[in-house]
Design an enzyme around this catalytic site. Sequence first.
Site, PDB file in Angstrom:
ATOM      1  N   CYS A  32       0.825  -1.219   0.000  1.00 47.17           N
ATOM      2  CA  CYS A  32       0.000   0.000   0.000  1.00 47.17           C
ATOM      3  C   CYS A  32       0.855   1.262   0.000  1.00 47.17           C
ATOM      4  O   CYS A  32       1.591   1.513   0.957  1.00 47.17           O
ATOM      5  CB  CYS A  32      -0.910  -0.054   1.231  1.00 47.17           C
ATOM      6  SG  CYS A  32      -1.730   1.474   1.653  1.00 47.17           S
ATOM      7  N   CYS A  35       0.177   3.712   2.837  1.00 40.64           N
ATOM      8  CA  CYS A  35       0.667   3.107   4.087  1.00 40.64           C
ATOM      9  C   CYS A  35       2.162   3.374   4.251  1.00 40.64           C
ATOM     10  O   CYS A  35       2.643   3.652   5.356  1.00 40.64           O
ATOM     11  CB  CYS A  35       0.406   1.600   4.097  1.00 40.64           C
ATOM     12  SG  CYS A  35      -1.335   1.151   3.984  1.00 40.64           S
TER      13      CYS A  35
END
Length: 104
Positions: A32, A35
């Site tokens: 991600c 992230c």
Amino acid sequence: MTQVSEVTSDNFSEQVLAHQGKVLVDFYAPWCGPCKMIAPVVEQIAEQHQEIKVVKIDSDQAQELMAQYGIRGIPTLLLLNNGELVDRKVGAASVKQVSEFVTQ
């Protein structure tokens, strides 16, 4: 220096729900992009707010926790106090935003 520790579904109750005080939980995934952007922010919060326990959970490995907390997107930050969910923040955020989030 405070460490951000990795928590799994197996030790979530022991590490997060049983903790007395505030816990910042970062639901992330290794693939991600947002992230990865928020990871240094979470580490900085752990250093600046040593009274708060900071943990990370790989969402790919914790589908039951994702369902339990109604998490549909990552990164998602959960703030718990004495095992009770206080608030959540979805998406990447700045150090200032996360700092305000954990000190509310």
